[in-house]
Design an enzyme around this catalytic site. Structure first.
Site, PDB file in Angstrom:
ATOM      1  N   GLY A 285       0.861  -1.179   0.000  1.00 20.04           N
ATOM      2  CA  GLY A 285       0.000   0.000   0.000  1.00 20.04           C
ATOM      3  C   GLY A 285       0.897   1.228   0.000  1.00 20.04           C
ATOM      4  O   GLY A 285       1.033   1.952  -0.993  1.00 20.04           O
ATOM      5  N   ARG A 286       1.581   1.411   1.146  1.00 16.70           N
ATOM      6  CA  ARG A 286       2.435   2.583   1.334  1.00 16.70           C
ATOM      7  C   ARG A 286       3.455   2.764   0.191  1.00 16.70           C
ATOM      8  O   ARG A 286       3.623   3.884  -0.313  1.00 16.70           O
ATOM      9  CB  ARG A 286       3.198   2.414   2.656  1.00 16.70           C
ATOM     10  N   CYS A 354      -8.188  21.341  18.831  1.00 14.24           N
ATOM     11  CA  CYS A 354      -8.179  21.784  20.223  1.00 14.24           C
ATOM     12  C   CYS A 354      -7.483  20.802  21.134  1.00 14.24           C
ATOM     13  O   CYS A 354      -8.104  20.286  22.078  1.00 14.24           O
ATOM     14  CB  CYS A 354      -9.608  22.011  20.683  1.00 14.24           C
ATOM     15  N   GLU A 355      -6.241  20.484  20.833  1.00 12.23           N
ATOM     16  CA  GLU A 355      -5.454  19.730  21.805  1.00 12.23           C
ATOM     17  C   GLU A 355      -3.973  19.858  21.508  1.00 12.23           C
ATOM     18  O   GLU A 355      -3.567  20.019  20.358  1.00 12.23           O
ATOM     19  CB  GLU A 355      -5.902  18.277  21.890  1.00 12.23           C
ATOM     20  N   TYR A 384      -2.033   6.639   4.150  1.00 11.58           N
ATOM     21  CA  TYR A 384      -2.547   6.715   5.525  1.00 11.58           C
ATOM     22  C   TYR A 384      -2.652   8.158   6.036  1.00 11.58           C
ATOM     23  O   TYR A 384      -2.480   8.419   7.215  1.00 11.58           O
ATOM     24  CB  TYR A 384      -1.695   5.855   6.471  1.00 11.58           C
TER      25      TYR A 384
HETATM   26  N1  LLP Z   1      -1.805  -6.295   3.684  1.00 13.97           N
HETATM   27  C1  LLP Z   1      -2.433  -6.323   4.862  1.00 13.97           C
HETATM   28  C2  LLP Z   1      -3.159  -7.515   5.268  1.00 13.97           C
HETATM   29  C3  LLP Z   1      -2.398  -5.196   5.706  1.00 13.97           C
HETATM   30  O1  LLP Z   1      -3.008  -5.236   6.876  1.00 13.97           O
HETATM   31  C4  LLP Z   1      -1.705  -4.031   5.284  1.00 13.97           C
HETATM   32  C5  LLP Z   1      -1.637  -2.843   6.134  1.00 13.97           C
HETATM   33  C6  LLP Z   1      -1.088  -4.058   4.032  1.00 13.97           C
HETATM   34  C7  LLP Z   1      -1.155  -5.204   3.258  1.00 13.97           C
HETATM   35  C8  LLP Z   1      -0.368  -2.868   3.471  1.00 13.97           C
HETATM   36  O2  LLP Z   1       0.705  -2.471   4.251  1.00 13.97           O
HETATM   37  P1  LLP Z   1       1.677  -1.325   3.674  1.00 13.97           P
HETATM   38  O3  LLP Z   1       2.327  -1.849   2.415  1.00 13.97           O
HETATM   39  O4  LLP Z   1       0.858  -0.147   3.366  1.00 13.97           O
HETATM   40  O5  LLP Z   1       2.635  -1.102   4.755  1.00 13.97           O
HETATM   41  N2  LLP Z   1      -1.971   3.254   9.485  1.00 13.97           N
HETATM   42  C9  LLP Z   1      -0.619   2.733   9.569  1.00 13.97           C
HETATM   43  C10 LLP Z   1      -0.410   1.540   8.704  1.00 13.97           C
HETATM   44  C11 LLP Z   1      -1.367   0.407   8.990  1.00 13.97           C
HETATM   45  C12 LLP Z   1      -1.187  -0.730   8.060  1.00 13.97           C
HETATM   46  C13 LLP Z   1      -2.315  -1.671   8.128  1.00 13.97           C
HETATM   47  N3  LLP Z   1      -2.213  -2.782   7.259  1.00 13.97           N
HETATM   48  C14 LLP Z   1       0.366   3.848   9.222  1.00 13.97           C
HETATM   49  O6  LLP Z   1      -0.059   4.960   8.952  1.00 13.97           O
HETATM   50  O7  LLP Z   1       1.567   3.637   9.249  1.00 13.97           O
END
Ligand code: LLP
Length: 426
Positions: A285-286, A354-355, A384
């Site tokens: 994703g990222r 407000c924090e 994200y």
């Molecule tokens: N596959 C599964 C099953 C996942 O749970 C996730 C992310 C991904 C793939 C993708 O991960 P990535 O390639 O994006 O690292 N909100 C947090 C990240 C939470 C990730 C949740 N799952 C942040 O802002 O760092």
């Protein structure tokens, strides 16, 4: 401590700096975009996203890369990644709805989630998702009920926690035994889940899945997980193995992350050495979207408290980027009109909520002449940020624009005050 200008490698690929020092992305002037669409504004470099998709497909193959839509999802993005040959990971009925509504076929979607409801499972099976990644015995029970009700037989994978530590923030580490996700491998639950699915026929088991965590820089962690998963899956002779997402990206000066291509070679070499016969997929994703975007804010207040600290307040904050508050994540900032300016002024970049925890950069560096009314931008906000945005303090969520080839297009409009009361019924 730095007074250096923003490192240009944190900016999206299409970033150019005019003679007057101002920034353009995708051939569009960022300050003009801010005038046209308002601030805060997420600006995504469309070609940058396409390039990351292409790198991933070149490394892993068409339909072997599953974009984790939780990182950032809107209709335009769903269509874009699908056009580039990626499948989409959706982790809720809502994410599935957005992807289907965009026109992308359910057969390109993979359903995730540690607590899928019967309704979500039914929606996914009826729509015809490519497969469902099963996460618990309760979920197997729900699938059995749906099978008895005569729904089509879905393709399934099971999510396994391989017991591999991912060396990341504990809230985003998922591969260890103490996890709410998946079936534990070490205690035999994963094997039991496979036996139950194969016996009761609630779905066709096509493979196993793991995801060790997010923001992982050490590619050997992925290779370790691959080894554990390959050894576990081998006796079952399943067709597919998904090794999750989680590849980290650089957010601040001096951070170096592996490229998607490097990640691909480490993972695929590990699988080859283990003689994995199954088709290997990943779920980034990222790494696909994070560095493709910047967020542009307008400075509203500069408060210097002599001997204490300077606070620079902008017109957004934790409602468009909660990552610093949630994970202590670091970001950089720069002045849109003077990208290469030195940044000698130490200040805390804060939002309008407000924090006191409403912090975008704990300890940032800014040009000395920064003043109220200036546009400043934080790079690497494509993942994200918008997807975790909120309406805290009833602040409307920002707009999102895509830029490419000298034109911009609005893909998510800014919320209005009317939007804030749309759900109030009393
Ligand atoms: N596959 C599964 C099953 C996942 O749970 C996730 C992310 C991904 C793939 C993708 O991960 P990535 O390639 O994006 O690292 N909100 C947090 C990240 C939470 C990730 C949740 N799952 C942040 O802002 O760092």
């Amino acid at each position: 401590m730095t007074s250096q200008p923003i490192p240009l490698d944190l900016l999206p690929d299409s970033a150019t700096i005019a003679i007057d020092g101002s920034l353009s992305l995708g051939g569009c002037s960022v300050s003009e975009l801010a005038e046209q669409y308002g601030t805060p504004l997420f600006i995504y470099d469309e070609d940058h996203i396409r390039e990351r998709c292409r790198q991933a497909v070149a490394a892993f193959g068409v339909d072997r890369v599953i974009y984790a839509s939780k990182a950032f999802l809107c209709s335009a993005l769903a269509r874009l990644v699908s056009e580039e040959g990626l499948l989409l990971d959706v982790a809720s009925g809502g994410e599935l709805f957005v992807v289907l509504n965009s026109g992308v076929s359910a057969s390109r979607c993979v359903l995730h989630g540690n607590n899928k409801s019967v309704d979500e499972l039914e929606m996914a099976i009826t729509a015809g998702v490519r497969h469902i990644v099963v996460d618990s015995f309760d979920e197997i029970g729900r699938l059995e009920v749906l099978r008895e009700r005569g729904l089509p037989i879905p393709q399934l994978m099971i999510r396994v926690t391989p017991g591999v530590e991912a060396h990341t923030h504990e809230f985003i580490a998922t591969g260890q035994d103490d996890s709410k996700f998946g079936f534990n491998l070490a205690n035999g639950d994963a094997a039991k889940a496979i036996a139950r699915i194969q016996k009761n026929g609630c779905g066709k088991l096509i493979g196993v899945h793991c995801h060790i965590g997010s923001s992982v820089f050490a590619v050997d962690s992925f290779a370790k997980a691959a080894a554990v998963m390959a050894t576990f899956a081998e006796p079952y002779g399943l067709e597919e193995l998904t090794l999750g997402g989680g590849l980290g990206v650089a957010y601040t000066e001096g951070e170096v992350a592996p490229t998607i291509t490097e990640w691909g070679s480490v993972l695929l070499d590990a699988c080859q050495a283990l003689r994995v016969q199954a088709k290997v997929s990943v779920e980034p994703g990222r790494a696909i979207v994070a560095s493709s975007a910047i967020t542009v804010y307008r400075v509203g207040t500069v408060k210097e408290i002599p001997g204490v600290r300077t606070f620079v307040s902008v017109d957004g904050g934790m409602s468009d980027n909660p990552r610093p508050v949630l994970y202590g994540s670091g970001y950089e900032a720069f002045k849109v009109s003077d990208v290469v300016a030195a940044r000698p002024m130490n200040a805390r970049l804060v939002g309008k909520h407000c924090e006191s925890g409403d912090i975008l950069i704990f300890d940032g560096y800014f040009p000395a002449d920064l003043e109220v009314g200036d546009l400043i931008a934080t790079p690497v906000t494509g993942a994200y940020g918008h997807s975790m945005a909120s309406n805290y303090n009833k602040v409307p969520r920002p707009a999102v624009v895509f830029v490419s080839g000298g034109t911009s297009r609005l893909v998510v409009r800014r919320e209005t005050y009317e939007d804030l009361v749309r759900f109030d019924v009393g």
